[in-house]
Scaffold this active site. Sequence first.
Site, PDB file in Angstrom:
ATOM      1  N   ARG A 118      10.108 -32.928 -11.049  1.00 58.59           N
ATOM      2  CA  ARG A 118      10.816 -33.200  -9.790  1.00 58.59           C
ATOM      3  C   ARG A 118       9.864 -33.865  -8.799  1.00 58.59           C
ATOM      4  O   ARG A 118       8.679 -33.994  -9.080  1.00 58.59           O
ATOM      5  CB  ARG A 118      11.378 -31.906  -9.202  1.00 58.59           C
ATOM      6  CG  ARG A 118      10.308 -30.939  -8.742  1.00 58.59           C
ATOM      7  CD  ARG A 118      10.879 -29.798  -7.922  1.00 58.59           C
ATOM      8  NE  ARG A 118       9.899 -28.735  -7.774  1.00 58.59           N
ATOM      9  CZ  ARG A 118      10.109 -27.609  -7.129  1.00 58.59           C
ATOM     10  NH1 ARG A 118      11.266 -27.375  -6.573  1.00 58.59           N
ATOM     11  NH2 ARG A 118       9.173 -26.696  -7.036  1.00 58.59           N
ATOM     12  N   GLU A 151      10.697 -29.752   0.726  1.00 59.78           N
ATOM     13  CA  GLU A 151       9.225 -29.648   0.791  1.00 59.78           C
ATOM     14  C   GLU A 151       8.521 -31.005   0.634  1.00 59.78           C
ATOM     15  O   GLU A 151       7.946 -31.306  -0.411  1.00 59.78           O
ATOM     16  CB  GLU A 151       8.724 -28.672  -0.269  1.00 59.78           C
ATOM     17  CG  GLU A 151       9.129 -27.241   0.009  1.00 59.78           C
ATOM     18  CD  GLU A 151       8.450 -26.228  -0.906  1.00 59.78           C
ATOM     19  OE1 GLU A 151       8.004 -26.617  -1.993  1.00 59.78           O
ATOM     20  OE2 GLU A 151       8.378 -25.054  -0.513  1.00 59.78           O
ATOM     21  N   GLU A 185      12.468 -20.069   2.708  1.00 66.71           N
ATOM     22  CA  GLU A 185      12.224 -19.555   1.351  1.00 66.71           C
ATOM     23  C   GLU A 185      11.069 -18.561   1.395  1.00 66.71           C
ATOM     24  O   GLU A 185      10.064 -18.789   2.073  1.00 66.71           O
ATOM     25  CB  GLU A 185      11.808 -20.667   0.379  1.00 66.71           C
ATOM     26  CG  GLU A 185      12.871 -21.670   0.036  1.00 66.71           C
ATOM     27  CD  GLU A 185      12.348 -22.717  -0.948  1.00 66.71           C
ATOM     28  OE1 GLU A 185      11.345 -22.465  -1.642  1.00 66.71           O
ATOM     29  OE2 GLU A 185      12.937 -23.804  -1.005  1.00 66.71           O
TER      30      GLU A 185
HETATM   31  C1  GAL Z   1       9.279 -23.915  -3.360  1.00 68.83           C
HETATM   32  C2  GAL Z   1      10.373 -24.906  -3.697  1.00 68.83           C
HETATM   33  C3  GAL Z   1      11.493 -24.250  -4.463  1.00 68.83           C
HETATM   34  C4  GAL Z   1      10.933 -23.423  -5.575  1.00 68.83           C
HETATM   35  C5  GAL Z   1       9.996 -22.423  -4.997  1.00 68.83           C
HETATM   36  C6  GAL Z   1       9.406 -21.483  -6.009  1.00 68.83           C
HETATM   37  O1  GAL Z   1       8.082 -24.511  -3.069  1.00 68.83           O
HETATM   38  O2  GAL Z   1      10.911 -25.470  -2.530  1.00 68.83           O
HETATM   39  O3  GAL Z   1      12.347 -25.251  -4.972  1.00 68.83           O
HETATM   40  O4  GAL Z   1      10.265 -24.245  -6.471  1.00 68.83           O
HETATM   41  O5  GAL Z   1       8.925 -23.100  -4.396  1.00 68.83           O
HETATM   42  O6  GAL Z   1       8.428 -20.656  -5.434  1.00 68.83           O
END
Ligand code: GAL
Length: 662
Positions: free
Chosen positions: A118, A157, A317
Amino acid sequence: MHINRNADIIPQVDGLAYGGDYNPEQWPREVWDEDLRLMREAGVNLVSVNIFAWAGINPAPGVWDFARLDDVMDHLAAGGVRADLATATASPPPWFSQAHPESLPVDAEGHRLHYGARAEYCPSAPAYQAAVVEMAGRLAERYADHPALAMWHVGNEYYRSCHCDASAAAFQTWLAERHGDLDGLNDAWGTTFWSQTYTDWSQVLPPRLCAETPSPGLVLDWRRFCSDALLNLFRSEAEAIERHSPDKPITTNLMVSGDFAAVDYHRWGPHVTGPRRLVATDHYLIPEGPIPWPAQVAFGADASRGLAGGSPWLLMEQSSNSSAWRRGYFAKKPGDQLRHSLSYVARGSEGAMFFQWRASRYGAERYHSAMLPHGGTDSKVWREIVEFGDRLKRIAEVKGSTVDSRAAILLDFESVWAAQTPGQPSADMDTYPELRRWHSALWHRGVTADLADPAWDLDGYEYVFAPHLYLLDTDANLRAYVENGGTLVVGPYSGIVDGNDHVHPGLPGALRDLIGVRVEEFVPVAKGATVALDDGTEGRTWTEVAHALDAEVQASFADYPGTPALFRRRLGRGEVWYLSTRPVDLDPLFDRLGLAPDFDGGAEGLELVRRSHEDGRSYVFAINHTDDTVPVPAKGTDLLTGEPWDSSRTLGPGESAVIKER
Ligand code: GAL
């Protein structure tokens, strides 16, 4: 600090936001019903959808298929869960990369990366730039009025950089704007050094692998350029959204806690704050290392709040348990998730979101924790997810309230980058770990500190700490802060270079007059070694042969009698302190400053933070990170239990309270 109060930054979500990334495209339709049922059980009211769903919406050139996303959005609306609808642009599908191979990123060694994961795009590739604007526009046109839509989530991100020829051309254009002409560029980068004078713009390249140490000026400008290139992508999508959906907030999940300082978040600030914009952060903890988790959580939160100018922000997140990509699997202990999530909210987040709702059965992140783990609902993780959803409902009235910090730690991204440029006198004078260390020491002391930019209005802070401010053009803002009554504390190797990474004449350059100290020589200290000071404390990593010009000497190095290590200068209504070494232990310094905790009577490891509304309603968040029973110095009602609270009440090990103050 001047707090921008946004009335309702996450419209249509009742109370505080709770949820996570939701990827229903990975699951058969029948699972979606169970998802909604369990979301309701947990109190989930917001999910981020469509983040990695480009391939489904736009499966071939010119082909658009919104059927599944329509279904997802309708399903959410019917279930009363709102959508943080993403633009799906973070992960171009293979057909796109195959059709536009020039849009794949090139690394510093000139390898063009293959597709297969990705974030595989060059921010300066015209085909990618056009595709993301089209995608964002089409989504906004279709879903602007959808009842599930709470806000827009652009990309994911932002961090990608690329060293290809298109990036080189964009870099040249960016440099021409910054430096005017080639003479300006040659001056800024000091190209007379090693005979690197440019005579044509086409000669200017990204910092590709070359035979020896590259120009620090080039490396620094490159990082600025990369940040701006990503900002342009974000802005182009946001503008495409606003054309169709002018009234919904727009956000993107930043990584403000600093593990990937790929962009200058403070430069991004105006584009992610203000009306209909929301600062949102992803934050994953570092499993090992010197900073305990609760202090790490606080750092991520305080950096986000700083960026938001004190306004509410959103934790977009976090992980409920292990982040599989963090050097292997680790588990949070019972209660950790509850305390971490509450701490983010205590520090101004308008809720707590996770990656991700349901653990994936396949893909690179199949072992990443989720709100709904592989272990199912009969699990510690799920029980805590449900419990936290309940807690958020009980404390919903804190929504819109803010945290007013007495202290700030200065963070300047250009300075962070400049300190990482090649050819430094010490490999150990990194900025971020030092900022984290100071922040952690303040956390242990019970002082909440924003991460703030040195150019911002600092007047509301009693204390401003600049543990490492290597790059600084002028002391003007800091001087005004001190003269107006502030206490500024500056760590060593600060004020050394200007914006072009040229060493200021007369060390320590930009800060020499303000701190009243002259630095004669740098004397780095070997990793692991310490130096003794005559006040019984120790320094590490760095020392300087420094002399007071107009400052009082507070302590000196024991091995170089008469060589001062700690200076204080009173100026105007305030004072400035300067350290010519990095203290091993910061507490003796804080003692000298008379730095009291934010709350009287709090135990170490008891996190106490106040959120207040403009109308005077206020809440003390009390989170006991210790194994002891501790008193909580607050009076009112604990919203988590509904019980009255007075100063005779205690919190058991690991327990929390949110006390609405009388
Ligand atoms: C973040 C990302 C998510 C997922 C997550 C896992 O950095 O935005 O898509 O990969 O990490 O920790």
